[in-house]
Structures are given as structure tokens and as C-alpha cells.
Design an enzyme around this catalytic site. Structure first.
Site, PDB file in Angstrom:
ATOM      1  N   LYS A  44       0.995  -1.173  -0.026  1.00 21.67           N
ATOM      2  CA  LYS A  44       0.022   0.042  -0.020  1.00 21.67           C
ATOM      3  C   LYS A  44       0.819   1.279   0.053  1.00 21.67           C
ATOM      4  O   LYS A  44       0.489   2.389  -0.510  1.00 21.67           O
ATOM      5  CB  LYS A  44      -0.941   0.063   1.190  1.00 21.67           C
ATOM      6  N   GLY A  45       2.295   1.073   0.417  1.00 19.80           N
ATOM      7  CA  GLY A  45       2.754   2.310   0.687  1.00 19.80           C
ATOM      8  C   GLY A  45       2.971   3.241  -0.486  1.00 19.80           C
ATOM      9  O   GLY A  45       3.280   4.581   0.006  1.00 19.80           O
ATOM     10  N   GLU A 100       7.678   2.685  -6.997  1.00 24.02           N
ATOM     11  CA  GLU A 100       7.763   2.211  -5.425  1.00 24.02           C
ATOM     12  C   GLU A 100       8.209   3.147  -4.728  1.00 24.02           C
ATOM     13  O   GLU A 100       8.824   4.265  -4.874  1.00 24.02           O
ATOM     14  CB  GLU A 100       9.001   1.231  -5.475  1.00 24.02           C
ATOM     15  N   ASP A 104      14.894  -0.244   0.066  1.00 27.99           N
ATOM     16  CA  ASP A 104      15.577  -0.400   1.228  1.00 27.99           C
ATOM     17  C   ASP A 104      16.568  -1.744   1.118  1.00 27.99           C
ATOM     18  O   ASP A 104      17.792  -1.177   0.608  1.00 27.99           O
ATOM     19  CB  ASP A 104      14.464  -0.883   2.408  1.00 27.99           C
ATOM     20  N   LYS A 132      17.556   4.411   0.555  1.00 25.66           N
ATOM     21  CA  LYS A 132      18.074   4.638   1.820  1.00 25.66           C
ATOM     22  C   LYS A 132      19.587   4.512   1.612  1.00 25.66           C
ATOM     23  O   LYS A 132      19.982   3.340   0.857  1.00 25.66           O
ATOM     24  CB  LYS A 132      17.620   3.298   2.798  1.00 25.66           C
ATOM     25  N   VAL A 156      11.225   5.481   8.196  1.00 24.75           N
ATOM     26  CA  VAL A 156      10.675   6.485   8.016  1.00 24.75           C
ATOM     27  C   VAL A 156       9.059   6.132   7.817  1.00 24.75           C
ATOM     28  O   VAL A 156       8.860   5.111   7.547  1.00 24.75           O
ATOM     29  CB  VAL A 156      10.984   7.559   6.894  1.00 24.75           C
ATOM     30  N   ASP A 162       3.917   3.507   6.336  1.00 19.68           N
ATOM     31  CA  ASP A 162       3.503   3.200   7.798  1.00 19.68           C
ATOM     32  C   ASP A 162       4.209   2.593   8.840  1.00 19.68           C
ATOM     33  O   ASP A 162       5.411   2.201   8.669  1.00 19.68           O
ATOM     34  CB  ASP A 162       2.380   2.149   7.572  1.00 19.68           C
TER      35      ASP A 162
HETATM   36  P1  IMP Z   1      12.939  -3.637   0.798  1.00 14.31           P
HETATM   37  O1  IMP Z   1      12.270  -4.969   0.227  1.00 14.31           O
HETATM   38  O2  IMP Z   1      13.727  -3.941   1.952  1.00 14.31           O
HETATM   39  O3  IMP Z   1      13.448  -2.845  -0.290  1.00 14.31           O
HETATM   40  O4  IMP Z   1      11.553  -2.858   1.568  1.00 14.31           O
HETATM   41  C1  IMP Z   1      10.722  -2.557   0.738  1.00 14.31           C
HETATM   42  C2  IMP Z   1       9.336  -2.345   1.449  1.00 14.31           C
HETATM   43  O5  IMP Z   1       9.444  -2.137   2.925  1.00 14.31           O
HETATM   44  C3  IMP Z   1       8.643  -0.803   1.019  1.00 14.31           C
HETATM   45  O6  IMP Z   1       8.164  -0.928   0.008  1.00 14.31           O
HETATM   46  C4  IMP Z   1       8.087  -0.506   2.382  1.00 14.31           C
HETATM   47  O7  IMP Z   1       6.654  -1.004   2.277  1.00 14.31           O
HETATM   48  C5  IMP Z   1       8.774  -1.255   3.382  1.00 14.31           C
HETATM   49  N1  IMP Z   1       9.770  -0.235   3.984  1.00 14.31           N
HETATM   50  C6  IMP Z   1      11.113  -0.090   4.035  1.00 14.31           C
HETATM   51  N2  IMP Z   1      11.812   0.812   4.438  1.00 14.31           N
HETATM   52  C7  IMP Z   1      10.827   1.377   5.260  1.00 14.31           C
HETATM   53  C8  IMP Z   1      10.543   2.501   6.060  1.00 14.31           C
HETATM   54  O8  IMP Z   1      11.547   3.133   6.574  1.00 14.31           O
HETATM   55  N3  IMP Z   1       9.331   2.673   6.648  1.00 14.31           N
HETATM   56  C9  IMP Z   1       8.125   2.205   6.134  1.00 14.31           C
HETATM   57  N4  IMP Z   1       8.263   1.236   5.493  1.00 14.31           N
HETATM   58  C10 IMP Z   1       9.362   0.513   4.962  1.00 14.31           C
HETATM   59 MG    MG Z   2       4.960  -1.184   4.604  1.00 15.37          MG
END
Ligand code: IMP
Ligand code: MG
Length: 189
Positions: A44-45, A100, A104, A132, A156, A162
Site C-alpha cells: 500500500k505504501g 515504489e 531499502d 536509503k 521513516v 506506515d
Molecule cells: P525492501 O524490500 O527492503 O526494499 O523494502 C521495501 C518495502 O518495505 C517498502 O515498499 C516499504 O513498504 C517497506 N519499508 C522499507 N523501509 C521502510 C521504512 O523506512 N518505513 C516504512 N516502510 C518501509
Molecule cells: Mg509497509
């Protein structure tokens, strides 16, 4: 500016975000002129970013949504990703731009990229609002074609993001006070 009482620090103000999203919309509109552009977003982000970016794009554009789950922990991402809801739009011969909220670990994007590629798009690029900044170089970094902001490696919330489904409605991107997390983490012990 209205500041929620749980907020420690605002990293991106409403004005910062508005200006940058407008720039991204202009660049994308130029890059995809005369092409069938399909924005693909991950719930949803990303929906707040998607809805603002859509309105900053001045060429014909479609969008579609998919849901994945990538849970590992409360404030950590990087767990195994599952497809929860697939795309409904035809992807074959479309120029797909994945939109997106935040990059992260790249875990979610890796999954989504493979999934979209399996549907044979005409091309595939990635747009993230935030990336990040990591101290250690990543092992298999994903090439990000459009990046809104590079932010410190902190958890964040706001502008769609969220913590336990809260704070998505904040119009800025911020870090919460430590006690907000401690409260919950103490409860679990
Ligand atoms: P990744 O798979 O580690 O790149 O993370 C991606 C997903 O994790 C994002 O689409 C967000 O929904 C969630 N996410 C990653 N970092 C944060 C943050 O700092 N705050 C809130 N949601 C995050
Ligand atoms: Mg999330």
C-alpha cells in the site's frame, strides 16, 4: 507547519516532495513520449506517491496495482516476498515503469521485477521516491532509473509509509520519536 506529536524529525517536507514529484513527472513524460506507458505500483505504501506522480505526468498513461507481502519484522524488511494480488492490466508490449515508495534492501523490488519481466513488457524501468543510503555496498544492487531522494538509513513514515499501519496520512516523510517504538517493543516482553 502541522507537526504530529509522535514525530521526532521531518526529513522531507510537503514542499520538498511536491517540487521533486513534479520534476520526476516532467522527466518521465519526456522519456516516454509516444510510448504506451504503464505505471505499476506496489500496495500500500506507494499509493500516495503514485497518485501525485500520475498527475505530474503530462502524456497518456495507465496504471495498475499489485500487492506483495515482504514481512520480516516490525521495522525490518528483507523477508521472503509473496504475491498477494496480481496485476489486472495487459503488460505485454507496454512500457512498464515500476513506482515504489522506498528502496531499502531491494528485496521487494527484485521479486516485482522478475514478476513483471515474466509477462514480457516492451521495457521495464524503476522509479522510487526514496532510496536509503547504506554504509556497506550492496551485493546485487538493482539499477534505479529515477530516484526522488536519497535519505539516511532510518525507519521513516508518512506520505504513504506506515508503522503498524499508522502515519500513512502524514503529508511529509519523517522519523518517529524513539518512545513510539519502545512502547510497543516493551509491551511484547
Ligand atoms: P525492501 O524490500 O527492503 O526494499 O523494502 C521495501 C518495502 O518495505 C517498502 O515498499 C516499504 O513498504 C517497506 N519499508 C522499507 N523501509 C521502510 C521504512 O523506512 N518505513 C516504512 N516502510 C518501509
Ligand atoms: Mg509497509
Amino acid at each position: 507547519m502541522y507537526m504530529h506529536e509522535d514525530v521526532k524529525e521531518i526529513l522531507l517536507t510537503e514542499a520538498n516532495i511536491r517540487k521533486r514529484v513534479k520534476e520526476l513527472g516532467e522527466i518521465i513524460s519526456r522519456d516516454y513520449q509516444n510510448k504506451n506507458l504503464l505505471l505499476v505500483s506496489i500496495l500500500k505504501g506507494s499509493i500516495i506517491f503514485l497518485s501525485d506522480l500520475l498527475r505530474a505526468i503530462t502524456i497518456p498513461v495507465k496504471f495498475d496495482l499489485m500487492t506483495v507481502s515482504s514481512y520480516k519484522g516490525e521495522r525490518t524488511s528483507g523477508g521472503k516476498v509473496h504475491l498477494v494480488m496480481d496485476l489486472k492490466q495487459e503488460v505485454t508490449n507496454q512500457h512498464v515503469l515500476i513506482v515504489e515508495d522506498i528502496y531499502d534492501t531491494g528485496n521487494t523490488l527484485k521479486f516485482v521485477i522478475d514478476h513483471v519481466l515474466s509477462k514480457n513488457p516492451a521495457s521495464l524501468k524503476i522509479c522510487v521516491l526514496m532510496k536509503k543510503e547504506k554504509k556497506e555496498p550492496e551485493e546485487n544492487p538493482i539499477h534505479l532509473d529515477y530516484i526522488g531522494f536519497v535519505i539516511p538509513d532510518k525507519f521513516v513514515v508518512g506520505y504513504g509509509l506506515d508503522y503498524q499501519e499508522k502515519y500513512r496520512n502524514l503529508p511529509y516523510v519523517c522519523v518517529l520519536k524513539d518512545e513510539i517504538y519502545q512502547r510497543k517493543e516493551n509491551l511484547k516482553i
